[in-house]
Scaffold this active site. Sequence first.
Site, PDB file in Angstrom:
ATOM      1  N   ASP A  16      -2.048 -20.382 105.346  1.00 52.93           N
ATOM      2  CA  ASP A  16      -0.575 -20.036 106.511  1.00 52.93           C
ATOM      3  C   ASP A  16       0.720 -19.847 105.915  1.00 52.93           C
ATOM      4  O   ASP A  16       1.018 -19.649 104.509  1.00 52.93           O
ATOM      5  CB  ASP A  16      -0.865 -21.606 107.933  1.00 52.93           C
ATOM      6  CG  ASP A  16      -0.648 -20.213 109.380  1.00 52.93           C
ATOM      7  OD1 ASP A  16       0.810 -19.965 108.867  1.00 52.93           O
ATOM      8  OD2 ASP A  16      -1.250 -20.867 109.863  1.00 52.93           O
ATOM      9  N   HIS A  23       2.078 -17.156 104.252  1.00 51.67           N
ATOM     10  CA  HIS A  23       2.774 -16.615 105.090  1.00 51.67           C
ATOM     11  C   HIS A  23       4.249 -16.492 105.032  1.00 51.67           C
ATOM     12  O   HIS A  23       4.585 -15.882 105.842  1.00 51.67           O
ATOM     13  CB  HIS A  23       2.034 -16.911 106.808  1.00 51.67           C
ATOM     14  CG  HIS A  23       0.218 -16.742 106.585  1.00 51.67           C
ATOM     15  ND1 HIS A  23       0.226 -17.057 108.086  1.00 51.67           N
ATOM     16  CD2 HIS A  23      -0.086 -16.203 106.143  1.00 51.67           C
ATOM     17  CE1 HIS A  23      -0.989 -16.328 108.344  1.00 51.67           C
ATOM     18  NE2 HIS A  23      -1.448 -15.694 107.004  1.00 51.67           N
TER      19      HIS A  23
END
Length: 384
Positions: free
Chosen positions: A210, A233
Amino acid sequence: MNFLLPLLFFFFFFNSTASYNVVSYGAKPDGTTDSTSAFLNAWTGACGSASSAMIYVPPGRYLLNHAVFSGACRSTGITIRIDGTLVAPSDYWALGSSGYWLTFQGVNGVSISGGTLDGQGSSLWACKAAGKSCPVGARSLSFVNSRNIVIRGLSSINSKLFHIVIDGCQNVYLQGVTIMASGNSPNTDGIHVELSTGVTILRSNIMTGDDCISIGPGTTNLWIENIVCGPGHGISIGSLGRSLNEPGVQNVTVKTVTFNGTQNGLRIKSWGRPSNGFVKGVLFQNATMENVQNPIIIDQNYCPHNVGCPDQASGVKISKVTYKHIQGTSATQVAVKLDCSSKHPCTDITLEDIKLSCKNQNVESSCANAGGIARGLVQPSSCL
Ligand SMILES: *[C@@H]1O[C@H](CO)[C@@H](O)[C@H](O)[C@H]1NC(C)=O
Ligand SMILES: *[C@@H]1O[C@H](CO)[C@@H](O)[C@H](O)[C@H]1NC(C)=O
Ligand SMILES: *[C@@H]1O[C@H](CO)[C@@H](O)[C@H](O)[C@H]1NC(C)=O
């Protein structure tokens, strides 16, 4: 050399750091014996010490369950030197539903030096991927409502949920942190900061599933420098604006970051719903993108599953955001996407010295409700 003698005397008589070895409290470096109470007892000793204190964790693997290390402490400075690995139970139900594995709460002047945290998250990720019924998971290391914290040379691998969380803290310094989890592990943000002021994150390498670093509401005076991110991310301010009443994000610097194969590079993200939150005063400087899907992105229309965002317009006001000297390659054609709120357009955005390209196609930028200026070379050409 006659200055050495008084110096030695000084250290001998005045630098009395009390030492607490977790093994002498019964911790077992065998990876299977639950050492939680040994660690908690060593903490109680160090915390109550009249002088500065050191908790020492020798080499080996120590199985720890859910643990809260609480202040306020009598000791004004506690160093936790870790030469071993702290291991979470691999059974994801074992940590209950608290959402936390190791938490420091209400402490002042705590340093962690070295060591590895092994969150053993892979069975939980598999459970989530299979769409089975599983708990949300536990953050590996959290500092909550604490001050004057140093984390140096720590590694965190395979967390069940976020790796490191700084929440409600003042004056926190992280350096030389290594974070590693699979690129498709869900919700394993590397370092998450919220409701905190004066946090510095330097020279860290983050590979996760993430955000490498996520910046939540109420973060001010944050400095991030010399980070390598990917897979992951990207570095994200947000998600913001989920609540109507929310403290803003102010004075954030993100400098000298390499993103490699990440979903985003430099992102600001807010829910498309009413909020009095804001983002004000951000400098993104000197970033290198290697095949990044969204190198520069503001997304104010975040609304997973299209639920709970009545008019899809974010209340979060974004202003004074500068992107300076950002270069490298985009994995998609839209290398710069500034999708701001139709109710509260972004103001005072600066694009300066931007050079992004894409392997086999021209790159472009896309703006909605974004105002500001472009300076120097800006490629793709500015849509501000
Ligand atoms: C902004 O934050 C930095 C630390 O990241 C700090 O040194 C500086 O004083 C802050 N600026 C203001 C105006 O508060
Ligand atoms: C900019 O980033 C590169 C690495 O991408 C680094 O080598 C260089 O020192 C940085 N420059 C400044 C002025 O920080
Ligand atoms: C980016 O990642 C790829 C694959 O993980 C690796 O081969 C490559 O060397 C990396 N590039 C840089 C600049 O670190």
